[in-house]
Design an enzyme around this catalytic site. Structure first.
Site, PDB file in Angstrom:
ATOM      1  N   GLU A   1     -43.793  69.381 -52.233  1.00  0.00           N
ATOM      2  CA  GLU A   1     -42.631  70.181 -52.604  1.00  0.00           C
ATOM      3  C   GLU A   1     -41.366  69.332 -52.674  1.00  0.00           C
ATOM      4  O   GLU A   1     -41.110  68.503 -51.799  1.00  0.00           O
ATOM      5  CB  GLU A   1     -42.441  71.302 -51.584  1.00  0.00           C
TER       6      GLU A   1
ATOM      7  N   ASP B   1     -36.031  81.085 -56.026  1.00  0.00           N
ATOM      8  CA  ASP B   1     -35.599  81.875 -54.872  1.00  0.00           C
ATOM      9  C   ASP B   1     -34.953  83.149 -55.386  1.00  0.00           C
ATOM     10  O   ASP B   1     -33.963  83.093 -56.123  1.00  0.00           O
ATOM     11  CB  ASP B   1     -34.615  81.076 -54.015  1.00  0.00           C
TER      12      ASP B   1
ATOM     13  N   HIS C   1     -38.302  67.876 -49.401  1.00  0.00           N
ATOM     14  CA  HIS C   1     -36.993  68.535 -49.388  1.00  0.00           C
ATOM     15  C   HIS C   1     -35.943  67.754 -50.166  1.00  0.00           C
ATOM     16  O   HIS C   1     -34.773  67.669 -49.763  1.00  0.00           O
ATOM     17  CB  HIS C   1     -36.517  68.793 -47.950  1.00  0.00           C
TER      18      HIS C   1
ATOM     19  N   HIS D   1     -39.550  80.421 -53.013  1.00  0.00           N
ATOM     20  CA  HIS D   1     -38.793  79.866 -51.886  1.00  0.00           C
ATOM     21  C   HIS D   1     -38.172  81.043 -51.141  1.00  0.00           C
ATOM     22  O   HIS D   1     -37.561  81.914 -51.747  1.00  0.00           O
ATOM     23  CB  HIS D   1     -37.715  78.933 -52.429  1.00  0.00           C
TER      24      HIS D   1
ATOM     25  N   ASP E   1     -43.410  69.162 -47.684  1.00  0.00           N
ATOM     26  CA  ASP E   1     -42.087  69.365 -48.267  1.00  0.00           C
ATOM     27  C   ASP E   1     -41.181  68.167 -47.978  1.00  0.00           C
ATOM     28  O   ASP E   1     -40.723  67.977 -46.851  1.00  0.00           O
ATOM     29  CB  ASP E   1     -41.469  70.640 -47.683  1.00  0.00           C
TER      30      ASP E   1
ATOM     31  N   GLU F   1     -36.303  75.660 -55.906  1.00  0.00           N
ATOM     32  CA  GLU F   1     -35.331  76.384 -55.091  1.00  0.00           C
ATOM     33  C   GLU F   1     -33.898  76.069 -55.479  1.00  0.00           C
ATOM     34  O   GLU F   1     -32.989  76.862 -55.202  1.00  0.00           O
ATOM     35  CB  GLU F   1     -35.549  76.096 -53.607  1.00  0.00           C
TER      36      GLU F   1
END
Length: 423
Positions: free
Chosen positions: A258, A307, A233, A334, A231, A284
């Site tokens: 991710e 999410d 992010h 997520h 991830d 997400e």
């Protein structure tokens, strides 16, 4: 000159809107039901005194409870966006729209909230809608005497596969954490950051090299068959930077990469997808089927990650999953919020054929153990699917006094030249 509608209705406008809505009606042989109140609970995720400012680890949980004239109530969870008091106020405003309505008309009430808000909502508005929507489904399941998954098409699996993020400030620590989680909970998958602390201050080549070292250390520790998701992010703005890291870790067979770049530009994500051989995951930061449409249609992703606490709720996430299924994509929700959000996701996973795996931090610390009467437990890397009506769990409101909410914001990263970095 025509007056512009306010972003959220208030006072007489709310009352007029509610009065214009159809009165609750009987559904089948069930009596009419109407919403009488909507309550919110802002709960800290760690024990401590109210006040203070922390980072993302000290965020709050925003709970919704809807009451009805039939004595049935429902619970839900909105996303903790940072301005959590703003989310609470939006939910309170929606109360003026929804009191008197039949809570089982879920699509109708979703349309009322989404379509009547002045502009398409951002994170705060969509979080409020999502938490309310969860509670409506909980009421519907309890009224029918069925778990929510049974109202969403029934079960397609017997248990739900889970994974957890491992953390670690060095390659060695990340590897040790991965082994510990596997031994403790039976996970056969994990997620990790490819970054050591201070990466925003480092040259690109050093960041790329360390990414390979971190993922390589975890791969050596857990063996060839353990799934390792990586991830970034959304810390990268440049596609080429993400390509470099992807090629560095590709020989280690990551489960997925991710949020490799920022989420605003679907075409940039497609460019990345055309240059790497790792499954790409993201979602997400996207809301509703409308924002997922382009990502899915242009084949920019392999793993879609909505999410349920911010995308619009479980029914909206089912629609997103159906769009992804038509493009041969899987869904890995997520899920950084509380065990209640996890339970909502479990019902989604139980009834969704292209579900892949669910993020979950096992409830071993105080808040995650305390806020529900029966939080989902991890058994050999999986969660059981509940059979009780609604979500199958209740909030432990008595415990909330031990977890006061705190002001928090995400930490801010700076590059070596002093400019603000993505984090």
């Amino acid at each position: 000159m025509m007056r512009r509608r306010s972003f959220l209705r208030h006072g007489s406008l709310a009352a007029a809107g509610a009065a214009a809505m159809p009165a609750p009606s009987q559904i089948g042989n069930q009596p009419a039901m109407s919403i009488t109140d909507i309550q919110t609970f802002l709960v800290g995720s760690t024990r401590g005194e109210q006040g203070g400012t922390g980072n993302i680890s000290g965020r709050n949980w925003v709970y919704v409870k809807i009451l009805t004239d039939q004595g049935i109530h429902g619970i839900g969870e909105a996303y903790s966006c940072g301005p959590d008091l703003a989310t609470v106020e939006v939910i309170k405003d929606y109360k003026g729209w929804l009191v008197g309505q039949d809570p089982r008309n879920i699509q109708h009430l979703w349309d009322l909230m989404y379509n009547t808000t002045r502009f398409p909502g951002g994170s705060v508005v969509n979080s409020a809608i999502s938490g309310i929507e969860h509670a409506l489904w909980d009421i519907s399941g309890k009224a029918a005497g069925l778990p929510v998954w049974a109202l969403l098409g029934g079960r397609v699996r017997d248990k739900v596969r889970l994974y957890q993020s491992i953390g670690g400030s060095s390659p060695e620590e990340a590897a040790d954490n991965a082994v510990e989680l596997r031994e403790r909970f039976g996970y056969n998958a994990c997620k990790m950051s490819p970054h050591n602390p201070g990466d925003n201050q480092m040259p690109y080549n050093e960041v790329t090299r360390i990414a390979g070292e971190r993922v390589g250390a975890v791969r050596d520790a857990v063996g060839p068959d353990h799934d390792i998701a990586v991830d970034i992010h959304a810390r990268y703005f440049e596609v080429q930077r993400a390509i470099r890291v992807a090629r560095e870790i590709e020989p280690l067979y990551p489960f997925w990469l991710e949020e490799p770049i920022r989420p605003e530009n679907p075409d940039a994500m497609k460019k990345l997808a055309d240059h790497v051989n790792i499954p790409l995951a993201s979602g997400e930061c996207n809301y509703t089927k409308y924002e997922f449409r382009d990502l899915i249609n242009i084949q920019a992703l392999d793993v879609v990650q909505p999410d349920v606490c911010i995308c619009g709720g479980i029914m909206e996430m089912k629609k997103i999953a159906a769009m992804a299924e038509a493009q041969y994509m899987v869904v890995a929700p997520h899920n950084p919020m509380s065990p209640l959000a996890t339970m909502v996701n479990i019902h989604f996973a139980a009834s969704t054929p292209n579900f892949l795996i669910l993020e979950y931090r096992a409830p071993v610390d105080d808040a995650r153990r305390d806020v529900l009467d029966e939080p989902p437990m991890v058994k050999d890397g999986y969660a059981d699917i509940p059979n009780k009506p609604g979500w199958g769990v209740e909030l432990n409101e008595e415990a909330f006094r031990h977890y006061p909410p705190r002001a928090w914001k995400r930490t801010t990263g700076f590059r070596a030249d002093g400019s603000v970095a993505f984090i």
